[in-house]
Structures are given as structure tokens and as C-alpha cells.
Design a protein around this motif. Structure first.
Motif, short mmCIF file in Angstrom:
data_model
loop_
_atom_site.label_atom_id
_atom_site.label_comp_id
_atom_site.label_asym_id
_atom_site.label_seq_id
_atom_site.Cartn_x
_atom_site.Cartn_y
_atom_site.Cartn_z
N SER A 47 105.15 40.08 37.23
CA SER A 47 104.06 40.64 36.45
C SER A 47 102.76 40.61 37.25
O SER A 47 102.01 41.60 37.28
CB SER A 47 103.91 39.86 35.14
N PRO A 175 105.14 38.06 30.25
CA PRO A 175 105.09 38.92 31.45
C PRO A 175 105.96 40.16 31.33
O PRO A 175 105.63 41.20 31.93
CB PRO A 175 105.57 38.00 32.57
N ILE A 179 104.57 43.89 32.15
CA ILE A 179 105.24 44.82 33.08
C ILE A 179 105.55 46.14 32.40
O ILE A 179 105.34 47.22 32.97
CB ILE A 179 106.52 44.17 33.64
#
Length: 222
Positions: A47, A175, A179
Motif C-alpha cells: 500500500s 491497506p 490499494i
């Protein structure tokens, strides 16, 4: 309390310094390997790599900012402000981010990005295993933690009755969301590959395995 998981003897100052320094080094090497090979990093590092790539930031600084955000989340999860723990988190991320950047550049200079696909995958998975081993060591030491791994510790023992896999998956949900949002906005994605899947599905298992096999005399201390 699980008698098989929690030790009674407090590590000495020398032991604490050794375990912490070793775990920090192993973690930085592992993350550096995964970023340099670009075959997939652990979720938080992947991320951070996407944020760094999309906004042309240094990944070291992104990791530091991530760490500060995780400190805030940990305060919300525990509903308390533990100043010594927060200071420990700050010390950790102050070293962790720059160390990852250092090892990433070292491995790039050594030509890891130009290795064959199979070789890069092997080194990437080794990096994921290194990260799991490092997390296992300093979570058991529970002296100074990366705030992201402290979050896993909090989730594991405060909310999920010691289940490392469930705690890790919950931690990774943040994360993963970052993303997904960045990939929709920028139409590109980096540092997500085979290693990311390995981390997502097996890092909790690897941590639990390392708890028993790597320095087995080091027990969890809450």
C-alpha cells in the motif's frame, strides 16, 4: 491465560536489545527484498509503495506517515493513551522507514530487479517469511513495536482470543482498501503480485509458526 504462550521471566536488557535489533534488521531486509523484486510486498508495504509511486513520494516517508496513523488507530482500539508505548512506536518507525528504503536501494543496486522471474519470486517469498519472523520476535518481546504490528497484537489478544490469522487479516483490510481506491483512481498498481497473496493468506500462519520455532524460549509478554 495460556500457559504455553506466555513466559514468566522478563528478558534481560541485553536480551531485549538483541531481540529488538535483530527483528528490526530482519524486517527491513524482508521489506527491502519485496519492494526491490516487485513481486509483491506485505499489504502495508504494498500500500505504501503504491502511494509513493502514485504521488512521487519517498516510500520511507510514506511508511513513517503510515506509522503515525496506526498509532492513532491503536489509541482508538485500546481506548487509552499509553505514552511509553507511543514513544516506542515513534522510535520504531523512525528507524524502520529509512531502513526499508536503504535495503530496497541496496538490493536494486545489486541487480535484484533484473533477476529471472522465478528467482525474483523466490527472493520475494523469502522476504515475506523474513517479515513474519521479525513480527513474531518483536511481538513476543512486546517492548518496542511497529504500530502496525502492535495493532495486530491488540486485535489478536484483545479482540480475537489469540488468533493470529484473524488478527492479521483484519489488520490487512485497511491497506487492501487503500490499494483498491488508488488503483481505481490512477489505473495502475505496483508491489502487488504473488508475494502479496502469500502475505495476505499466510503471514498470520507464518507468524504463529515462527512463535513456536524461532527463539521458542521467547514467550509472549502482554
Amino acid at each position: 491465560m495460556l500457559e504455553t504462550e506466555f513466559g514468566l521471566r522478563k528478558p534481560t536488557l541485553y536480551e531485549s536489545f538483541f531481540y529488538f535489533s535483530l527483528s528490526l534488521l530482519i524486517n527491513a531486509i524482508g521489506n527491502g527484498l519485496t519492494v526491490a523484486t516487485n513481486m509483491g510486498s506485505s499489504m502495508w508495504t504494498a500500500s505504501a509503495a503504491n502511494i509513493a509511486y502514485d504521488f512521487n513520494f519517498s516510500i520511507s516517508w510514506v511508511l513513517v506517515i503510515y506509522g503515525a496513523s496506526q498509532i492513532v488507530l491503536n489509541i482508538l482500539l485500546t481506548r487509552s493513551i499509553d505514552l511509553p508505548r507511543i514513544l516506542g512506536n515513534i522510535i520504531f518507525i523512525s528507524f524502520f522507514g529509512p531502513f526499508v528504503g536503504l535495503f530496497k536501494q541496496l538490493f536494486l543496486n545489486l541487480g535484484f530487479a533484473n533477476f529471472s522471474l522465478v528467482t525474483k519470486i523466490v527472493f520475494d517469498i523469502i522476504g515475506i517469511c523474513f517479515i513474519a519472523i521479525a513480527i513474531s520476535i518483536y511481538q513476543r518481546l512486546n517492548l518496542i513495536l511497529h504500530p502496525g504490528d502492535e495493532m495486530t497484537n491488540i486485535l489478536r489478544f484483545k479482540y480475537f482470543n489469540g488468533n493470529a490469522k484473524l488478527a492479521q487479516w483484519t489488520n490487512f483490510s485497511i491497506p487492501v482498501l487503500v490499494i483498491l481506491i488508488l488503483s481505481l483512481i490512477f489505473k495502475q498498481i505496483v508491489a502487488v503480485n504473488i508475494g502479496t497473496a502469500v502475505a495476505l493468506f499466510f503471514q498470520g500462519t507464518l507468524i504463529a509458526y515462527a512463535d513456536k520455532r524461532i527463539f521458542p524460549n521467547l514467550k509472549h509478554r502482554l
